[in-house]
Scaffold this active site. Structure first.
Site, short mmCIF file in Angstrom:
data_model
loop_
_atom_site.label_atom_id
_atom_site.label_comp_id
_atom_site.label_asym_id
_atom_site.label_seq_id
_atom_site.Cartn_x
_atom_site.Cartn_y
_atom_site.Cartn_z
N ARG A 120 0.82 -1.23 0.00
CA ARG A 120 0.00 0.00 0.00
C ARG A 120 0.85 1.27 0.00
NH1 ARG A 120 -3.22 -2.90 3.81
NH2 ARG A 120 -4.95 -3.87 2.70
N LYS B 77 3.73 11.76 -11.30
CA LYS B 77 2.80 10.96 -12.11
C LYS B 77 3.48 9.64 -12.41
CE LYS B 77 0.06 13.99 -15.07
NZ LYS B 77 -0.16 14.27 -16.50
N ARG C 143 -1.50 22.78 -14.51
CA ARG C 143 -0.54 21.86 -15.13
C ARG C 143 -0.68 21.84 -16.65
NH1 ARG C 143 1.15 16.65 -11.38
NH2 ARG C 143 2.50 16.03 -13.06
N GLU D 114 11.70 19.00 -24.66
CA GLU D 114 10.96 19.40 -23.44
C GLU D 114 11.64 20.60 -22.77
OE1 GLU D 114 8.05 18.10 -22.68
OE2 GLU D 114 8.03 16.07 -23.50
N HIS E 206 9.11 10.79 -28.88
CA HIS E 206 8.27 11.77 -28.21
C HIS E 206 8.75 13.21 -28.45
CE1 HIS E 206 5.43 13.32 -25.32
NE2 HIS E 206 6.41 13.95 -24.70
N ASN F 208 1.57 21.08 -21.27
CA ASN F 208 1.12 20.36 -22.46
C ASN F 208 1.35 21.13 -23.75
OD1 ASN F 208 -0.76 18.04 -23.34
ND2 ASN F 208 -0.67 18.06 -21.10
N HIS G 189 1.82 19.45 -27.10
CA HIS G 189 1.50 18.04 -26.94
C HIS G 189 0.18 17.62 -27.62
CE1 HIS G 189 4.91 18.09 -24.30
NE2 HIS G 189 4.75 16.82 -23.95
N LYS H 194 9.27 22.98 -13.85
CA LYS H 194 8.20 21.98 -13.74
C LYS H 194 7.73 21.86 -12.29
CE LYS H 194 6.41 17.47 -14.84
NZ LYS H 194 6.49 16.19 -15.51
N GLU I 270 -3.46 17.94 -10.83
CA GLU I 270 -4.04 18.37 -12.10
C GLU I 270 -5.52 18.73 -11.95
OE1 GLU I 270 -3.03 15.37 -14.94
OE2 GLU I 270 -2.37 16.86 -16.39
N HIS J 295 1.26 14.67 -29.63
CA HIS J 295 0.78 13.31 -29.34
C HIS J 295 0.08 12.72 -30.57
CE1 HIS J 295 0.72 13.71 -24.69
NE2 HIS J 295 1.77 13.02 -25.10
N1 NAD Z 1 5.48 10.45 -15.51
C1 NAD Z 1 5.55 11.50 -16.28
O1 NAD Z 1 5.21 12.61 -15.87
C2 NAD Z 1 6.11 11.35 -17.66
C3 NAD Z 1 6.41 12.49 -18.41
C4 NAD Z 1 6.98 12.32 -19.65
C5 NAD Z 1 7.23 11.04 -20.15
N2 NAD Z 1 6.90 9.94 -19.40
C6 NAD Z 1 7.17 8.58 -19.88
O2 NAD Z 1 8.59 8.44 -20.03
C7 NAD Z 1 8.85 7.49 -21.03
C8 NAD Z 1 9.96 8.00 -21.92
O3 NAD Z 1 11.12 8.20 -21.16
P1 NAD Z 1 12.57 8.16 -21.82
O4 NAD Z 1 12.60 9.06 -22.99
O5 NAD Z 1 13.54 8.36 -20.72
O6 NAD Z 1 12.63 6.71 -22.47
P2 NAD Z 1 13.13 5.29 -21.94
O7 NAD Z 1 12.95 5.13 -20.49
O8 NAD Z 1 12.50 4.30 -22.83
O9 NAD Z 1 14.69 5.35 -22.23
C9 NAD Z 1 15.11 5.44 -23.57
C10 NAD Z 1 16.22 4.43 -23.88
O10 NAD Z 1 17.43 4.90 -23.31
C11 NAD Z 1 18.05 3.86 -22.55
N3 NAD Z 1 18.81 4.56 -21.51
C12 NAD Z 1 18.37 5.08 -20.35
N4 NAD Z 1 19.36 5.76 -19.73
C13 NAD Z 1 20.46 5.64 -20.52
C14 NAD Z 1 21.78 6.13 -20.42
N5 NAD Z 1 22.17 6.90 -19.41
N6 NAD Z 1 22.65 5.82 -21.40
C15 NAD Z 1 22.26 5.05 -22.46
N7 NAD Z 1 21.01 4.58 -22.63
C16 NAD Z 1 20.13 4.87 -21.65
C17 NAD Z 1 16.90 3.00 -22.10
O11 NAD Z 1 17.33 1.70 -21.81
C18 NAD Z 1 15.97 3.05 -23.31
O12 NAD Z 1 16.37 2.12 -24.28
C19 NAD Z 1 7.53 7.23 -21.76
O13 NAD Z 1 7.03 5.97 -21.38
C20 NAD Z 1 6.60 8.32 -21.25
O14 NAD Z 1 5.27 7.90 -21.19
C21 NAD Z 1 6.35 10.08 -18.17
ZN ZN Z 2 6.22 15.43 -23.24
#
Ligand code: NAD
Ligand code: ZN
Length: 277
Positions: free
Chosen positions: A36, A58, A157, A100, A181, A161, A164, A142, A152, A168
């Site tokens: 929990r 989030k 917030r 971003e 992205h 976007n 986006h 942020k 939100e 998106h």
């Molecule tokens: N929670 C939120 O508020 C929020 C906001 C924006 C995006 N997201 C989510 O985040 C995700 C995208 O995140 P991301 O762009 O970090 O992608 P990711 O986590 O898929 O990482 C991208 C790639 O980079 C590799 N990687 C990570 N760190 C590395 C490093 N230091 N050196 C080499 N390779 C490395 C990973 O293994 C992966 O293959 C999406 O799923 C999206 O929905 C969440």
């Molecule tokens: Zn984004």
């Protein structure tokens, strides 16, 4: 699961989310439901995770029915961003995060935007002091927005976007393969800037500055090989829309947003077309 869960000296469980945004979202979600709820720490290793996904609490995982369908608002105890991790990141990933970063300048901080215009080459060459500054400034922007509207509920917030709605839609219409992205968001920011110009909120030179920076860092400025109707269909999924009314985050200048409802569909189509080839 065992790999995610750690214990401190008193054998209290905590979780360390060490990785990009996918790991951060997954580990944060597990932390929110394991026993929990147990404390967790974010150690983001991609630029996108350092400036965006690790901040704000989030958490989410996808289901086959759709993205982010399971999730919770659950804040980490600490976000520890070490820009040294970015050295091994591939260039496409770095630029995705940079989209971003540029967004934060556009929505909240004109001098940060001007800094990026001057120093983007140092970002791309991973100059440590510049990386540290952009991660800190982006995180602060942020975090400040989140503090005022953690769940939100107040609509504050929403400005995060910017770019986006159409971004998106481009990501979805390209089946998540054609553009990552950040690339899709860059295109979405161009469309949002052009809409702002068409509605008379900004002049051409501001729109041009945004386009120039996006182009200079190596993010795309043209939507390629995606039919307009697919982007339009996908954009109706935007969660900001209220009933039949669309809702866009637009700008009145660099650092100043303006939420606009009911943007005519013909204008949206014409603008996306202008950026398509
Ligand atoms: N929670 C939120 O508020 C929020 C906001 C924006 C995006 N997201 C989510 O985040 C995700 C995208 O995140 P991301 O762009 O970090 O992608 P990711 O986590 O898929 O990482 C991208 C790639 O980079 C590799 N990687 C990570 N760190 C590395 C490093 N230091 N050196 C080499 N390779 C490395 C990973 O293994 C992966 O293959 C999406 O799923 C999206 O929905 C969440
Ligand atoms: Zn984004």
């Amino acid at each position: 699961m065992k790999d995610l869960v750690l214990y401190d000296k008193k054998r209290r469980t905590f979780i360390v989310a060490f990785g990009g945004g996918v790991i951060g979202d997954l580990a944060g979600f597990i932390a929110s439901i394991y026993k929990r709820g147990v404390p967790y720490i974010q150690v983001p290793t991609t630029l996108l995770a350092q400036v965006d996904s690790s901040i704000g609490g989030k958490t989410a995982v996808d289901l086959s029915e759709g993205k982010n369908l399971l999730g919770a608002f659950y804040q980490p105890r600490l976000v520890l961003s070490d820009t040294g991790f970015l050295k091994s990141l591939d260039a496409g990933q770095l630029k995705s995060g940079l989209a971003e970063v540029i967004k934060y300048g556009i929505i909240k901080d004109a001098s940060f935007f001007a800094y990026l215009e001057k120093r983007y080459r140092d970002v791309l060459s991973l100059k440590p002091s510049v990386l540290a500054f952009i991660v800190k400034r982006s995180s602060d922007i942020k975090a400040k927005i989140i503090e005022k509207d953690e769940r939100e509920e107040k609509g504050l917030r929403t400005i995060l976007n910017f770019g986006h709605t159409i971004g998106h839609a481009i990501e979805t219409a390209g089946n998540y393969r054609q553009y990552n992205h950040g690339q899709a968001i860059a295109l979405g920011m161009l469309v949002a800037s052009a809409l702002s110009k068409k509605l008379g909120y900004i002049n051409d030179s501001i729109k041009q500055r945004i386009e120039n920076l996006i182009k200079s860092v190596g993010l795309p400025t043209r939507i390629k090989n995606i039919p307009l109707h697919r982007v339009i269909k996908a954009h109706y999924q935007d969660k900001k829309f209220k009933g039949a009314k669309n809702r866009f985050v637009l700008i009145q200048g660099i650092g100043k947003t303006r939420i606009t409802e009911d943007v005519p569909l013909s204008l949206i189509k014409e603008t996306i077309k202008n950026y398509s080839s």
